[in-house]
Design a protein around this motif. Structure first.
Motif, PDB file in Angstrom:
ATOM      1  N   PRO A   1       0.803  -1.189   0.168  1.00 56.10           N
ATOM      2  CA  PRO A   1      -0.011  -0.048   0.013  1.00 56.10           C
ATOM      3  C   PRO A   1       1.023   1.236   0.060  1.00 56.10           C
ATOM      4  CG  PRO A   1       0.162  -0.899   2.098  1.00 56.10           C
ATOM      5  CD  PRO A   1       0.895  -1.773   1.419  1.00 56.10           C
ATOM      6  N   ASP A   2       0.278   2.443  -0.450  1.00 54.92           N
ATOM      7  CA  ASP A   2       1.184   3.884  -0.424  1.00 54.92           C
ATOM      8  C   ASP A   2       0.961   4.329   0.901  1.00 54.92           C
ATOM      9  OD1 ASP A   2      -1.639   4.445  -0.801  1.00 54.92           O
ATOM     10  OD2 ASP A   2      -1.375   5.486  -2.572  1.00 54.92           O
ATOM     11  N   LYS A   3       0.316   3.820   2.021  1.00 54.40           N
ATOM     12  CA  LYS A   3       0.136   4.333   3.305  1.00 54.40           C
ATOM     13  C   LYS A   3       0.015   3.215   4.051  1.00 54.40           C
ATOM     14  CE  LYS A   3      -4.773   4.424   3.174  1.00 54.40           C
ATOM     15  NZ  LYS A   3      -5.298   3.712   2.077  1.00 54.40           N
ATOM     16  N   PRO A   4       0.422   3.564   5.570  1.00 55.03           N
ATOM     17  CA  PRO A   4       0.328   2.428   6.509  1.00 55.03           C
ATOM     18  C   PRO A   4      -1.058   1.934   6.662  1.00 55.03           C
ATOM     19  CG  PRO A   4       1.533   4.429   7.341  1.00 55.03           C
ATOM     20  CD  PRO A   4       1.023   4.814   6.149  1.00 55.03           C
TER      21      PRO A   4
ATOM     22  N   LYS B   1      -3.350  -1.473   8.688  1.00 58.12           N
ATOM     23  CA  LYS B   1      -3.682  -2.309   9.907  1.00 58.12           C
ATOM     24  C   LYS B   1      -4.697  -3.462   9.314  1.00 58.12           C
ATOM     25  CE  LYS B   1      -7.226   0.789  11.821  1.00 58.12           C
ATOM     26  NZ  LYS B   1      -7.622   1.184  10.659  1.00 58.12           N
ATOM     27  N   PRO B   2      -4.484  -4.536  10.180  1.00 55.17           N
ATOM     28  CA  PRO B   2      -5.587  -5.814   9.896  1.00 55.17           C
ATOM     29  C   PRO B   2      -6.874  -5.007   9.527  1.00 55.17           C
ATOM     30  CG  PRO B   2      -4.179  -6.369  11.503  1.00 55.17           C
ATOM     31  CD  PRO B   2      -3.891  -4.797  11.446  1.00 55.17           C
ATOM     32  N   GLY B   3      -7.455  -5.515   8.401  1.00 50.15           N
ATOM     33  CA  GLY B   3      -8.760  -5.024   8.116  1.00 50.15           C
ATOM     34  C   GLY B   3      -8.675  -4.094   6.837  1.00 50.15           C
TER      35      GLY B   3
ATOM     36  N   GLU C   1      -5.328  -8.995   6.056  1.00 49.89           N
ATOM     37  CA  GLU C   1      -6.122  -9.874   6.934  1.00 49.89           C
ATOM     38  C   GLU C   1      -5.595  -9.902   8.321  1.00 49.89           C
ATOM     39  OE1 GLU C   1      -7.357 -13.465   4.955  1.00 49.89           O
ATOM     40  OE2 GLU C   1      -9.063 -12.266   4.278  1.00 49.89           O
ATOM     41  N   SER C   2      -3.953 -10.438   8.515  1.00 50.43           N
ATOM     42  CA  SER C   2      -3.545 -10.180   9.513  1.00 50.43           C
ATOM     43  C   SER C   2      -1.986 -10.063   9.579  1.00 50.43           C
ATOM     44  CB  SER C   2      -4.004 -11.712  10.180  1.00 50.43           C
ATOM     45  OG  SER C   2      -3.084 -12.845   9.459  1.00 50.43           O
TER      46      SER C   2
ATOM     47  N   ASP D   1       5.059 -12.241   9.773  1.00 53.10           N
ATOM     48  CA  ASP D   1       4.147 -12.479   8.737  1.00 53.10           C
ATOM     49  C   ASP D   1       3.025 -11.714   8.402  1.00 53.10           C
ATOM     50  OD1 ASP D   1       5.941 -14.574   8.091  1.00 53.10           O
ATOM     51  OD2 ASP D   1       4.942 -16.013   9.254  1.00 53.10           O
ATOM     52  N   ALA D   2       2.709 -11.006   7.375  1.00 49.17           N
ATOM     53  CA  ALA D   2       1.411 -10.372   7.181  1.00 49.17           C
ATOM     54  C   ALA D   2       0.771 -11.206   5.954  1.00 49.17           C
ATOM     55  CB  ALA D   2       1.844  -9.153   6.280  1.00 49.17           C
TER      56      ALA D   2
END
Length: 188
Positions: A74-77, A79-81, A106-107, A112-113
């Motif tokens: 992504p081009d920005k930070p 979080k999950p979801g 997702e998580s 691990d992402a």
């Protein structure tokens, strides 16, 4: 050899093929090794005109495919979801292929992402090298695990469903294709 037979020969040539690449922090592919050898292996058993078309495939398009598979950043930070989208248009020997991608984080577990990918695919036009007209519509969905510190996709799978119409020398051939692709990566 019909279109289905040619695709079978191309994909069987991929089996056991190897290539390597380097990726920047932004997910841009900078260096590919083994690409030309892989294309030669894939086109080895094809009729001469089809083999020339395969061997003329542009390395930049291959880089774009890799960026799509491994560059889901992504081009920005996030979080999950969180969800983000990227579209990509590639030129495949004169045909425009558009892919609209939606990614969801997702998580995150340790380093691990896990990222979910949904894609809509559209292609139409004629291959400049062979004159074969091709119309493709479809979608894919998959999940990939990325190593957060390195950004490398370490594991993943994708299911792709495509409907195609090939027009060769005035003869139209409709085809449906269901493919499952798996990815295994490792940090060097």
């Amino acid at each position: 050899v019909g279109p289905a037979g040619m695709l079978g020969k191309i994909f069987s040539g991929l089996k056991g093929g190897n290539f390597s690449f380097s990726m920047s922090e932004k997910g841009e592919i900078t260096n590919i090794q083994g690409y030309k050898e892989m294309i030669e292996k894939m086109s080895k058993d094809l009729p001469e005109s089809s083999a020339k078309a395969m061997q003329g495939m542009d390395e930049n398009n291959f880089k774009q495919n890799l960026e799509q598979a491994f560059g889901a950043y992504p081009d920005k930070p996030v979080k999950p979801g969180d969800t983000w989208s990227k579209s990509m248009t590639m030129n495949l020997s004169g045909m425009a292929m558009k892919t609209d991608n939606t990614y969801t984080l997702e998580s995150i577990k340790g380093n691990d992402a896990e990222i979910k990918l949904l894609s809509k695919i559209t292609t139409s036009g004629a291959m400049a090298t062979t004159g074969t007209e091709m119309n493709i519509t479809g979608n894919s969905d998959g999940k990939f695990t990325y190593d957060v510190p390195s950004g490398i996709a370490t594991d993943g799978s994708m299911n792709m469903k495509l409907e195609m119409t090939l027009k060769i020398a005035g003869t139209e051939t409709p085809m449906k294709m269901d493919m499952k692709m798996t990815t295994k990566g490792k940090k060097m």
